[in-house]
Design a protein around this motif. Structure first.
Motif, PDB file in Angstrom:
ATOM      1  N   SER A 211       0.752  -1.147   0.039  1.00  0.00           N
ATOM      2  CA  SER A 211       0.034   0.207  -0.065  1.00  0.00           C
ATOM      3  C   SER A 211       1.028   1.312  -0.063  1.00  0.00           C
ATOM      4  O   SER A 211       1.607   1.249   0.923  1.00  0.00           O
ATOM      5  CB  SER A 211      -0.968   0.100   1.163  1.00  0.00           C
ATOM      6  OG  SER A 211      -1.557   1.297   1.277  1.00  0.00           O
ATOM      7  N   SER A 212       0.495   2.132  -0.817  1.00  0.00           N
ATOM      8  CA  SER A 212       1.139   3.471  -1.144  1.00  0.00           C
ATOM      9  C   SER A 212       0.727   4.621  -0.249  1.00  0.00           C
ATOM     10  O   SER A 212       1.031   5.620  -0.024  1.00  0.00           O
ATOM     11  CB  SER A 212       1.201   3.865  -2.293  1.00  0.00           C
ATOM     12  OG  SER A 212      -0.060   4.275  -3.092  1.00  0.00           O
ATOM     13  N   MET A 215      -4.829   5.688  -2.307  1.00  0.00           N
ATOM     14  CA  MET A 215      -6.396   5.932  -2.190  1.00  0.00           C
ATOM     15  C   MET A 215      -6.677   6.453  -0.945  1.00  0.00           C
ATOM     16  O   MET A 215      -7.426   7.291  -1.160  1.00  0.00           O
ATOM     17  CB  MET A 215      -6.602   4.170  -2.216  1.00  0.00           C
ATOM     18  CG  MET A 215      -8.163   4.158  -2.234  1.00  0.00           C
ATOM     19  SD  MET A 215      -8.683   4.542  -3.987  1.00  0.00           S
ATOM     20  CE  MET A 215      -9.643   6.194  -3.501  1.00  0.00           C
ATOM     21  N   LYS A 272     -11.974   3.099   6.175  1.00  0.00           N
ATOM     22  CA  LYS A 272     -10.941   2.411   6.439  1.00  0.00           C
ATOM     23  C   LYS A 272     -10.175   1.714   5.227  1.00  0.00           C
ATOM     24  O   LYS A 272     -10.383   0.621   4.830  1.00  0.00           O
ATOM     25  CB  LYS A 272     -11.297   1.165   7.298  1.00  0.00           C
ATOM     26  CG  LYS A 272     -11.440   1.575   8.823  1.00  0.00           C
ATOM     27  CD  LYS A 272     -10.986   0.797   9.765  1.00  0.00           C
ATOM     28  CE  LYS A 272      -9.338   0.957   9.701  1.00  0.00           C
ATOM     29  NZ  LYS A 272      -8.504  -0.098   9.009  1.00  0.00           N
ATOM     30  N   ALA A 274      -6.979   1.751   4.524  1.00  0.00           N
ATOM     31  CA  ALA A 274      -5.581   1.162   4.930  1.00  0.00           C
ATOM     32  C   ALA A 274      -5.426  -0.457   4.574  1.00  0.00           C
ATOM     33  O   ALA A 274      -6.370  -0.868   5.012  1.00  0.00           O
ATOM     34  CB  ALA A 274      -5.072   1.475   6.476  1.00  0.00           C
ATOM     35  N   LYS A 336     -17.596  -9.388   4.069  1.00  0.00           N
ATOM     36  CA  LYS A 336     -16.974  -8.271   4.964  1.00  0.00           C
ATOM     37  C   LYS A 336     -18.112  -7.308   5.277  1.00  0.00           C
ATOM     38  O   LYS A 336     -17.779  -6.918   6.397  1.00  0.00           O
ATOM     39  CB  LYS A 336     -15.855  -7.830   4.198  1.00  0.00           C
ATOM     40  CG  LYS A 336     -14.665  -8.626   4.293  1.00  0.00           C
ATOM     41  CD  LYS A 336     -13.404  -8.325   3.466  1.00  0.00           C
ATOM     42  CE  LYS A 336     -12.265  -9.297   3.381  1.00  0.00           C
ATOM     43  NZ  LYS A 336     -11.464  -9.123   2.464  1.00  0.00           N
ATOM     44  N   ASN A 348     -12.194  -3.535  -4.339  1.00  0.00           N
ATOM     45  CA  ASN A 348     -11.193  -3.647  -5.676  1.00  0.00           C
ATOM     46  C   ASN A 348     -10.614  -5.060  -5.674  1.00  0.00           C
ATOM     47  O   ASN A 348      -9.955  -5.588  -5.037  1.00  0.00           O
ATOM     48  CB  ASN A 348     -10.059  -2.640  -5.326  1.00  0.00           C
ATOM     49  CG  ASN A 348      -9.403  -2.238  -4.253  1.00  0.00           C
ATOM     50  OD1 ASN A 348      -8.784  -1.307  -4.087  1.00  0.00           O
ATOM     51  ND2 ASN A 348      -9.764  -3.122  -3.334  1.00  0.00           N
ATOM     52  N   ASN A 358      -0.728   0.938  -5.004  1.00  0.00           N
ATOM     53  CA  ASN A 358       0.340   1.428  -5.708  1.00  0.00           C
ATOM     54  C   ASN A 358       0.154   2.404  -6.850  1.00  0.00           C
ATOM     55  O   ASN A 358       0.868   3.549  -6.799  1.00  0.00           O
ATOM     56  CB  ASN A 358       1.600   0.558  -6.217  1.00  0.00           C
ATOM     57  CG  ASN A 358       2.819   0.969  -5.349  1.00  0.00           C
ATOM     58  OD1 ASN A 358       3.214   2.137  -5.150  1.00  0.00           O
ATOM     59  ND2 ASN A 358       3.453  -0.172  -4.914  1.00  0.00           N
ATOM     60  N   LYS A 381      -7.397   7.526  -8.584  1.00  0.00           N
ATOM     61  CA  LYS A 381      -7.988   7.470  -7.257  1.00  0.00           C
ATOM     62  C   LYS A 381      -8.724   8.801  -6.534  1.00  0.00           C
ATOM     63  O   LYS A 381      -9.533   8.509  -5.871  1.00  0.00           O
ATOM     64  CB  LYS A 381      -6.718   7.130  -6.427  1.00  0.00           C
ATOM     65  CG  LYS A 381      -6.098   5.690  -6.746  1.00  0.00           C
ATOM     66  CD  LYS A 381      -4.931   5.060  -5.844  1.00  0.00           C
ATOM     67  CE  LYS A 381      -4.840   3.536  -6.022  1.00  0.00           C
ATOM     68  NZ  LYS A 381      -3.818   3.148  -5.603  1.00  0.00           N
TER      69      LYS A 381
HETATM   70  O1  PMT Z   1      -2.430   2.471  -0.757  1.00  0.00           O
HETATM   71  P1  PMT Z   1      -2.650   2.340  -2.153  1.00  0.00           P
HETATM   72  O2  PMT Z   1      -1.534   1.759  -2.839  1.00  0.00           O
HETATM   73  O3  PMT Z   1      -3.429   3.370  -2.931  1.00  0.00           O
HETATM   74  O4  PMT Z   1      -3.638   0.968  -2.211  1.00  0.00           O
HETATM   75  C1  PMT Z   1      -5.012   1.202  -2.129  1.00  0.00           C
HETATM   76  C2  PMT Z   1      -5.693  -0.305  -1.348  1.00  0.00           C
HETATM   77  C3  PMT Z   1      -5.374  -1.299  -2.336  1.00  0.00           C
HETATM   78  C4  PMT Z   1      -4.746  -0.394  -0.009  1.00  0.00           C
HETATM   79  C5  PMT Z   1      -7.044  -0.086  -0.958  1.00  0.00           C
HETATM   80  O5  PMT Z   1      -7.769   0.188  -2.155  1.00  0.00           O
HETATM   81  C6  PMT Z   1      -7.607  -1.086  -0.122  1.00  0.00           C
HETATM   82  O6  PMT Z   1      -8.126  -2.165  -0.900  1.00  0.00           O
HETATM   83  N1  PMT Z   1      -7.568  -0.996   0.982  1.00  0.00           N
HETATM   84  C7  PMT Z   1      -7.991  -2.309   1.935  1.00  0.00           C
HETATM   85  C8  PMT Z   1      -6.777  -3.403   1.946  1.00  0.00           C
HETATM   86  C9  PMT Z   1      -7.343  -4.554   2.950  1.00  0.00           C
HETATM   87  O7  PMT Z   1      -6.558  -4.762   3.793  1.00  0.00           O
HETATM   88  O8  PMT Z   1      -8.280  -5.319   2.549  1.00  0.00           O
HETATM   89  P2  PMT Z   1      -8.866  -6.408   3.378  1.00  0.00           P
HETATM   90  O9  PMT Z   1      -9.782  -6.962   2.301  1.00  0.00           O
HETATM   91  O10 PMT Z   1      -7.472  -7.276   3.819  1.00  0.00           O
HETATM   92  O11 PMT Z   1      -9.473  -5.820   4.535  1.00  0.00           O
HETATM   93  C10 PMT Z   1     -10.803  -5.515   4.667  1.00  0.00           C
HETATM   94  C11 PMT Z   1     -11.048  -4.153   5.627  1.00  0.00           C
HETATM   95  O12 PMT Z   1     -10.780  -4.595   6.886  1.00  0.00           O
HETATM   96  C12 PMT Z   1     -10.315  -3.139   5.077  1.00  0.00           C
HETATM   97  O13 PMT Z   1     -10.897  -1.931   5.148  1.00  0.00           O
HETATM   98  C13 PMT Z   1      -9.151  -3.097   6.223  1.00  0.00           C
HETATM   99  O14 PMT Z   1      -8.672  -1.745   6.462  1.00  0.00           O
HETATM  100  C14 PMT Z   1      -9.811  -3.512   7.423  1.00  0.00           C
HETATM  101  N2  PMT Z   1      -8.994  -4.296   8.472  1.00  0.00           N
HETATM  102  C15 PMT Z   1      -8.317  -5.466   7.777  1.00  0.00           C
HETATM  103  C16 PMT Z   1      -7.506  -6.095   9.124  1.00  0.00           C
HETATM  104  C17 PMT Z   1      -7.319  -5.557  10.101  1.00  0.00           C
HETATM  105  N3  PMT Z   1      -6.621  -6.292  11.034  1.00  0.00           N
HETATM  106  N4  PMT Z   1      -8.007  -4.560  10.455  1.00  0.00           N
HETATM  107  C18 PMT Z   1      -8.750  -3.757   9.587  1.00  0.00           C
HETATM  108  O15 PMT Z   1      -9.335  -2.814  10.010  1.00  0.00           O
END
Ligand code: PMT
Length: 406
Positions: A211-212, A215, A272, A274, A336, A348, A358, A381
């Protein structure tokens, strides 16, 4: 919508300067207070008297032509502007702004301004596609400048190609859209998470992801431009965060959880984006780990799921999660959404070209309790952020409307 808004119209030296007069007239008719700043080159294409007559205000060209001893003109104009529009913007004007030059009234005012800037470029197609011009436009966009793309058609130089100044009606539409969006989240407190977390193994090594922060930063910046009070909790990122937001830097998932919990209660909207680590090392070594043997087995344990924690705690907060998937996007996104008690999930498919980590673009599908709400094409983005926040603002307004009615 533009009534009483203070707009600086910057006109630079291209043949399309004459269209600046039409734009000026439309802005005044719409109720805006327009101050025109022309470059000396612009004044060779169209007379300042035309713009003075249309704007009903003196036209500024020379930085040292100070007419009111009580103020410094370029600071005073910059301080009172709600928006600066540069139309037409030449390659030279954009280069000066990108490079931070201040050698005439327009460039000096632009550096002194803190309001948003909307740029409508116009030039020969080869100039428009020159790497230096492309680089300057990207740099300005990364600093938050907005653009109205030139159109394709007959250029003054004889080419039929891209480079014509957008029509004044289109520039007006972009200005009005910006003012509509500008108030959409006024009074709202928005919490955004961005970037990747870092889970330390020892003092010099850690587990992280790609992650950069782009977004999340785009969302934070767009929310701020829509009038929100933004807190940005950012982990490891590779680009500069937006200016003007409250920035809290964190490393690990635990630190992100703590920072988010500190501001959650006071937040109206939480996004969220991140990429949070699902696992961390059971033991973090105080000393740099030494090589020993052919294999190293790391013992990992689950981190707390921040989004799920917020989903359990939420009262009035509008909670938006992201889902980074590579298969069965809808199935996992809906899972989710329900499991983490979100109002929206932005999915995404990070295996697709132009989506996810990225890059500067993303391809997202937004899901709510009713299923798929919108499937967006590949967009920057920044554009994804705008679409998402408009959707959130609309949903929130209808929820609040319902609450007020009952
Ligand atoms: O930063 P960029 O390079 O622009 O890239 C953007 C991105 C790809 C990071 C962004 O678009 C994205 O998809 N972010 C979510 C990434 C992620 O962790 O997805 P997940 O499917 O693993 O998690 C689902 C959700 O739960 C997310 O909102 C995540 O923030 C949250 N989570 C996950 C694990 C954790 N321990 N705590 C959380 O809050």
């Amino acid at each position: 919508m533009l009534k009483g808004k203070s707009i600086i119209l910057g006109i630079t030296g291209g043949i399309a300067a004459y269209k600046g007069a039409a734009l000026c007239s439309k802005l005044v008719q719409a109720g805006a207070k327009v101050n025109v700043i022309m470059t000396e080159s612009a004044a060779k294409f169209i007379t300042p008297l035309t713009l003075q007559t249309l704007s009903r205000n003196p036209v500024h060209i020379d930085t040292f032509d100070e007419r009111d001893p009580g103020v410094v003109s370029h600071i005073d104009l910059a301080d009172h502007a709600d928006l600066i529009v540069i139309a037409p913007a030449t390659a030279n004007a954009m280069a000066k702004l990108a490079g931070g030059h201040a050698d005439d009234m327009l460039s000096t005012t632009l550096l002194a301004a803190t309001c948003p800037i909307l740029i409508a470029p116009a030039m020969n197609v080869h100039m428009y596609e020159h790497p230096a011009v492309v680089h300057n436009m990207e740099l300005l966009a990364s600093r938050g400048a907005m653009f109205v793309e030139p159109g394709t058609g007959q250029l003054a130089c004889g080419y039929v190609a891209k480079g014509r100044l957008a029509e004044p009606e289109d520039i007006m539409a972009a200005i009005e859209a910006w003012f509509v969006r500008g108030g959409m989240l006024a009074g709202k407190r928005v919490l955004v998470t961005a970037g990747g977390t870092m889970e330390r193994l020892d003092p010099v090594r850690y587990l992280t992801n790609d992650s950069s922060g782009k977004m999340g930063f785009a969302i934070a910046e767009a929310a701020q431009l829509m009038g929100a009070d933004v807190t940005l909790v950012a982990g490891r990122t590779s680009v500069a965060p937006p200016a003007g937001v409250r920035l809290i830097r964190v490393e690990s998932a635990q630190q992100m959880l703590d920072a988010v919990m500190d501001v959650f209660e006071e937040s109206d909207i939480v996004v969220k984006s991140a990429a949070v680590a699902d696992y961390r090392a059971v033991d973090i070594s105080d000393q740099k780990l030494k090589k020993s043997g052919e294999r190293l087995v790391l013992e990992l344990e689950r981190t707390t799921d921040i989004l799920e924690t917020l989903g359990k705690r939420k009262s009035r907060q509008f909670l938006v999660g992201f889902a980074a998937e590579t298969e069965q996007v809808e199935h996992y996104a809906m899972d989710k959404l329900q499991r983490k008690n979100c109002d929206l999930i932005v999915a995404n498919d990070v295996s697709r070209e132009g989506a996810g980590f990225n890059g500067d673009t993303n391809i997202v599908q937004v899901f709510g309790a009713e299923g798929l709400i919108v499937s967006l094409p590949i967009l920057s983005k920044r554009e994804v952020a705008n679409c998402l926040l408009e959707l959130i603002a609309g949903r929130l307004a209808s929820v609040e409307g319902t609450a007020h009615d009952s």
